[in-house]
Design a protein around this motif. Structure first.
Motif, PDB file in Angstrom:
ATOM      1  N   UNK A 237      34.810  25.871  43.170  1.00  0.00           N
ATOM      2  CA  UNK A 237      33.259  26.305  43.528  1.00  0.00           C
ATOM      3  C   UNK A 237      32.793  27.509  42.639  1.00  0.00           C
ATOM      4  N   UNK A 238      33.438  27.538  41.346  1.00  0.00           N
ATOM      5  CA  UNK A 238      33.079  28.565  40.407  1.00  0.00           C
ATOM      6  C   UNK A 238      32.308  27.575  39.373  1.00  0.00           C
TER       7      UNK A 238
ATOM      8  N   UNK B 246      30.978  39.613  43.683  1.00  0.00           N
ATOM      9  CA  UNK B 246      31.969  40.767  43.693  1.00  0.00           C
ATOM     10  C   UNK B 246      32.843  40.803  42.503  1.00  0.00           C
ATOM     11  N   UNK B 247      32.512  40.038  41.623  1.00  0.00           N
ATOM     12  CA  UNK B 247      33.578  40.180  40.409  1.00  0.00           C
ATOM     13  C   UNK B 247      33.181  41.442  39.643  1.00  0.00           C
TER      14      UNK B 247
ATOM     15  N   UNK C 247      42.694  38.967  39.165  1.00  0.00           N
ATOM     16  CA  UNK C 247      43.624  37.856  39.052  1.00  0.00           C
ATOM     17  C   UNK C 247      43.404  36.863  40.102  1.00  0.00           C
ATOM     18  N   UNK C 248      43.205  35.776  40.015  1.00  0.00           N
ATOM     19  CA  UNK C 248      43.194  34.665  40.929  1.00  0.00           C
ATOM     20  C   UNK C 248      41.787  34.333  41.559  1.00  0.00           C
ATOM     21  N   UNK C 249      40.713  35.097  41.044  1.00  0.00           N
ATOM     22  CA  UNK C 249      39.508  35.039  41.698  1.00  0.00           C
ATOM     23  C   UNK C 249      38.320  33.908  40.989  1.00  0.00           C
TER      24      UNK C 249
ATOM     25  N   UNK D 213      32.493  44.286  40.561  1.00  0.00           N
ATOM     26  CA  UNK D 213      33.241  45.603  41.121  1.00  0.00           C
ATOM     27  C   UNK D 213      34.469  45.292  40.722  1.00  0.00           C
TER      28      UNK D 213
ATOM     29  N   UNK E 297      38.217  27.716  39.524  1.00  0.00           N
ATOM     30  CA  UNK E 297      38.309  27.404  40.695  1.00  0.00           C
ATOM     31  C   UNK E 297      36.802  26.377  41.108  1.00  0.00           C
TER      32      UNK E 297
ATOM     33  N   UNK F 206      28.872  31.799  41.154  1.00  0.00           N
ATOM     34  CA  UNK F 206      29.274  31.191  42.415  1.00  0.00           C
ATOM     35  C   UNK F 206      28.344  29.604  42.410  1.00  0.00           C
ATOM     36  N   UNK F 207      29.239  28.565  42.824  1.00  0.00           N
ATOM     37  CA  UNK F 207      28.484  27.342  42.844  1.00  0.00           C
ATOM     38  C   UNK F 207      27.640  27.219  43.984  1.00  0.00           C
TER      39      UNK F 207
ATOM     40  N   UNK G 146      42.857  29.558  39.246  1.00  0.00           N
ATOM     41  CA  UNK G 146      43.652  29.408  40.362  1.00  0.00           C
ATOM     42  C   UNK G 146      45.144  29.423  39.516  1.00  0.00           C
ATOM     43  N   UNK G 147      46.019  29.220  40.320  1.00  0.00           N
ATOM     44  CA  UNK G 147      47.535  29.404  39.730  1.00  0.00           C
ATOM     45  C   UNK G 147      47.886  28.624  38.669  1.00  0.00           C
ATOM     46  N   UNK G 148      47.293  27.310  38.572  1.00  0.00           N
ATOM     47  CA  UNK G 148      47.168  26.246  37.699  1.00  0.00           C
ATOM     48  C   UNK G 148      46.738  26.503  36.263  1.00  0.00           C
TER      49      UNK G 148
ATOM     50  N   UNK H 208      27.144  25.850  47.106  1.00  0.00           N
ATOM     51  CA  UNK H 208      28.052  25.067  47.921  1.00  0.00           C
ATOM     52  C   UNK H 208      28.129  25.934  49.359  1.00  0.00           C
TER      53      UNK H 208
END
Lengths: 86, 355
Positions: A55-56, A9-10, A42-44, A12, A53, A81-82, A47-49, A84
């Motif tokens: 599983x990416x 979905x990235x 943003x955030x997909x 789109x 992510x 995507x991993x 992460x905030x750190x 998983x």
């Protein structure tokens, strides 16, 4: 500029395009700039750190990349995507 | 007609029907994604759902129609550049003014929305609480899972965090204080039980007609507070087990509470292979099994903390719960009788109902 390649979905969220030319000298720098250029993303990916992510998976020229992997103008970064889930 | 929003490990199922018969599956959204919680806002009618993508992290989404386009809400994130990332949104609750919603999540965070769920803001007072570094997560993470507004008083709120106990505010969430007196963590060494703040609350529900009364399912123990969460009295005597996750109340009866006992923390299934809901109508002085129509044997089900709900209005109250087996049961007569509403769904994370 490195080329970032995404699927749904990235795709789109990134304006409907698969390939994006992005500045940055490391994988995490490119991905951060990618999210800044497309606020809907943003955030997909990060992460905030500021970490990728869990599983990416990121591949640089078809080889597994890490956050600190250096990238250059001729490099292609695939965000996938991993394998998983459950 | 009652609408059930059944959030599952593999998508959101929207069911419709009348008590006493199976419900029809009207829609499925977020196919394949873990949906933690979904709510139809009682004032606006808007659907709001929390979804934790294994790949892309936790998000809140909203829509007017479950089969239509869902929009991603903004602001559901921790401060950038810190050392923590949002793990999950466990619950979404309507507040006491138009457009006010709360969301609770892991790591022990509260978000507020004042526009019906379109934009959210982290509650900094709880996030910056100086005791936060001492908070211990439960097995499901440091989850803020219960949010109980005070009817008619939007500044008063109680929340619960596993395993950081109960937190109270009287000033619109500007300041927070603990509300743990009387809670005993039997999972702690005996010498620590009296004064530890590592308190694994599993669920809170307020009695709307007597708002100072709150019922709690604890990690070993069922409790009642008659002073808005300041102090707690153990009321689990008479249950086959005082371990469980959800708790529900009849909004028309402040002496009522319903629990679903599980064997124990080391065996989190319904006791004796029987699916039983237990009811009190005397504020916990006594408990009675309410199991007419529920599986009587070989039923080892697990009902998670958000998977038991009731309707908010009208009498008799309707009750619904779902299990990780994918079974959903409902009662249209306040627990007197039950009917299987749905089966073969993915593992159920939460159930909410509106009629």
């Amino acid at each position: 500029m490195a080329t970032v390649r995404v699927r749904e979905p990235l795709r789109k969220l990134a304006g409907g395009r698969s390939d994006h030319e992005i500045d940055g000298s490391t994988v995490v720098a490119v991905l951060g700039e990618f999210e800044r250029m497309h606020p809907a993303l943003s955030g997909w990916v990060l992460d905030e750190r500021g970490h990728i992510r869990r599983h990416i998976n990121v591949f640089v020229n078809a080889e597994r990349g890490r956050e600190d992997t250096t990238v250059g103008p001729a490099d292609r970064i695939d965000i996938l995507p991993a394998i998983s889930g459950g | 007609m009652t609408e059930l929003l059944v959030a599952t490990k593999k998508g959101l199922c929207v069911l419709e029907g009348d008590p006493g018969a199976p419900f029809a599956l009207k829609a499925r959204a977020f196919a394949g994604e873990p949906v933690e919680y979904a709510l139809r806002c009682p004032r606006s009618g808007r659907l709001v759902a929390s979804v934790t993508s294994a790949f892309h992290g936790p998000k809140i989404w909203y829509a007017d129609d479950a089969t239509g386009e869902w929009e991603q809400a903004s602001g559901v994130a921790l401060p950038e550049g810190g050392d923590a990332a949002l793990q999950r949104i466990w619950v979404i609750v309507a507040g006491e003014t138009d457009g006010l919603l709360y969301a609770g999540g892991d790591p022990g965070v509260l978000f507020e929305s004042r526009d019906g769920g379109t934009t959210w803001e982290l509650n900094r007072a709880l996030w910056d609480h100086p005791s936060r570094t001492d908070w211990q997560p439960g097995g499901g993470g440091l989850c803020l899972h219960s949010i109980v507004p005070w009817p008619g008083q939007p500044d008063r709120l109680a929340v619960a965090i596993s395993a950081a106990g109960v937190w109270l505010t009287d000033d619109g969430a500007k300041t927070w204080r603990r509300g743990n007196a009387g809670l005993v963590g039997r999972y702690l060494p005996e010498e620590d039980q009296a004064d530890s703040d590592t308190l694994c609350v599993h669920s809170l529900q307020r009695a709307p007609l007597q708002p100072e009364r709150i019922f709690m399912q604890f990690h070993g123990g069922v409790y009642r507070s008659d002073d808005a969460g300041e102090t707690w009295t153990e009321i689990g005597s008479g249950l086959p087990s005082d371990f469980g996750f959800p708790i529900a109340v009849d909004p028309t009866d402040p002496d009522s509470a319903f629990v679903i006992p599980l064997n124990a923390d080391m065996d989190r299934v319904t006791s004796e292979g029987r699916m039983r809901v237990y009811e009190t109508r005397d504020a916990g002085a006594s408990w009675s099994a309410r199991d007419a129509g529920l599986p009587e044997r070989d039923a080892y089900l697990t009902v998670l903390r958000q998977a038991f709900c009731r309707t908010d209005d009208g009498s008799p109250v309707e009750l619904y719960f779902g299990a990780t087996s994918g079974d959903v049961f409902g009662s249209g007569d306040g627990g007197e009788s039950w009917c299987q509403v749905a089966d073969r769904l993915p593992p159920v994370h939460s159930v909410t109902a509106i009629r």
